[in-house]
Enzyme design. Structure first.
Site, PDB file in Angstrom:
ATOM      1  N   TYR A  38      -3.562  -5.933 -11.432  1.00 41.42           N
ATOM      2  CA  TYR A  38      -3.609  -6.488 -10.077  1.00 41.42           C
ATOM      3  C   TYR A  38      -3.119  -5.440  -9.095  1.00 41.42           C
ATOM      4  CZ  TYR A  38      -2.458  -9.380  -6.033  1.00 41.42           C
ATOM      5  OH  TYR A  38      -2.394  -9.894  -4.762  1.00 41.42           O
ATOM      6  N   GLU A  60      -7.082  -6.744  -1.411  1.00 39.89           N
ATOM      7  CA  GLU A  60      -6.679  -7.050  -2.784  1.00 39.89           C
ATOM      8  C   GLU A  60      -7.771  -6.722  -3.799  1.00 39.89           C
ATOM      9  OE1 GLU A  60      -4.667 -11.087  -4.125  1.00 39.89           O
ATOM     10  OE2 GLU A  60      -6.811 -11.212  -4.525  1.00 39.89           O
TER      11      GLU A  60
END
Ligand code: GDP
Ligand code: MN
Length: 398
Positions: free
Chosen positions: A101, A189
């Site tokens: 992530y 993101e």
């Protein structure tokens, strides 16, 4: 403003982030055709403004064009968290060795942009943050210097033991930082950031949220706006130049100035009511603004009373009163209205309103309590009517 994955990927790609190719389809036939052109297994991905599409069945692997068509057929029109899927992204399937992530967020507590990276990628990051926060590495970026090279490499090493992969990730973070800065993002993101069996580091998903207040200098991104899933009243308000946020309560508020609007909402709650919205009509006494504001509030079925709270500084209260009378004359609302005007030409304003039978006050406490009372009266009257209606209908509708 949220961008779709395919739009965000275009932005990421233009900043040099390695992203698999992909094309958008609006029909199953198109999806099959794109898969045929790629000539290899593809992933068909729902393009909607929510996360967790994978878990909801909106991300599917397809081995061949026929399967891609069938997957697209199933995903198009699907409901994901209240949003209808109208487009799918068809992208060559990558083999995944690991999922991480990475994101740049606006950290309000730290008052700066912050990198968050984690080896626990692919899954819900909120869950990781709640259950295993030690798996998330954070780095606040000093706005004077931006992301420095050694910091980027440090983040890379937080994700990968392999130095080549850490360096590749560091390059991606440098680019992600530039996306965040140069595109006025509040969130950039990548989840998952994957490694392939060949050792490459690739962004398989992309999420980009642009600060609405910067859209004036991000015209190209503004043109990508897809209002699907946004509050219609908020869109209407934006078009009318009003700052409006819909809330869940029953007292609609029309206020001039953001500070007064906040104070009004606080006072409504202090006296036991619930505001239906935040609404700042700004500093002008333009009757059109009042009219638009009224229309937007009255479109909300939860609004049981409207509270009108104006402080006349440069704005003259008598102008506002005239605007209000004109607006009410046009709309003739059936919800009760409580009015407070204070400041420049307050006396004249109260007189104008009194003349048309609209009681008004100059006290903020008074008007807030009055609005709450009016909303309660209306709710209980509606309740009584509903009971009477059921009794008249002999209860057969139950
Ligand atoms: P999200 O659920 O909305 O975040 O959608 P993602 O794009 O992150 O996809 C969810 C999951 O599907 C990812 O975490 C991957 O495990 C998987 N996935 C997505 N794209 C690919 C791909 O190209 N190949 C493979 N094998 N899996 C993929
Ligand atoms: Mn994802």
């Amino acid at each position: 403003m949220k961008l779709h994955e395919y739009q965000a990927k275009d932005v990421f790609r233009s900043f040099g982030i390695p992203v698999p190719p992909g094309r958008v389809a609006t029909t199953a036939g198109e999806a099959g055709e794109i898969a045929r052109e790629y000539g290899r297994p593809v992933v068909v991905k729902a393009q909607v403004h929510v996360g967790g599409r994978g878990k909801a069945g909106g991300v599917k692997l397809a081995q061949d064009p026929a399967e891609a068509r069938a997957r697209a057929q199933a995903i198009l029109g699907m409901d994901i968290k209240g949003l209808t899927v109208r487009r799918v992204l068809v992208t060559p399937a990558e083999e995944i060795a690991s999922e991480a992530y990475a994101a740049v967020i606006l950290d309000r507590a730290a008052r700066c942009a912050t990198f968050m990276v984690s080896r626990a990628g692919g899954v819900d990051i909120e869950q990781v943050a709640a259950e295993t926060p030690e798996l998330i590495v954070r780095l606040s970026v000093d706005p004077r210097y931006g992301l420095l090279e050694h910091q980027a490499l440090g983040l890379g090493l937080a994700l990968y033991d392999d130095l080549r992969q850490a360096r590749a990730a560091a390059g991606i973070f440098g680019a992600l930082w530039r996306v965040f800065l140069e595109r006025d993002a509040s969130l950039a993101e990548i989840n998952p950031l994957v490694t392939t069996p060949a050792g490459d580091v690739v962004a398989l998903d992309a999420k980009l949220v642009i600060d609405d207040n910067a859209l004036f200098r991000q015209r190209e991104l503004e043109a990508l706006h897809d209002p699907e899933g946004e509050e219609p009243a908020e869109l209407q308000a934006r078009a009318a130049g009003l700052s409006y946020v819909k809330l869940e309560g029953s007292i609609g508020c029309i206020v001039n100035g953001a500070g007064l609007a906040m104070a009004t909402m606080d006072l409504i709650q202090y006296y036991g009511g619930d505001p239906a919205n935040f609404l700042d009509i700004g500093g002008s006494s333009n009757p059109d603004k009042v009219l638009n504001a009224m229309r937007i509030l009255l479109g909300d079925p939860h609004v049981e009373a409207v509270l009108f709270n104006i402080f006349g500084g440069i704005t003259r209260c008598d102008d506002v009163a005239n605007g209000l009378v004109a607006a009410l004359d046009q709309i003739k609302p059936d919800v009760p209205i409580a009015i407070r005007l204070t400041g420049t030409n307050e006396e004249e304003a109260l007189e104008i309103l009194r003349a048309v039978g609209l009681p008004a006050t100059s006290s903020m406490d008074e008007v807030v309590q009055r609005a709450i009372e009016l909303a309660r009266e209306r709710t209980s009257a509606a309740g009584r009517q509903a009971v009477a209606g059921r009794q008249a209908g002999g209860g057969s509708s139950r």
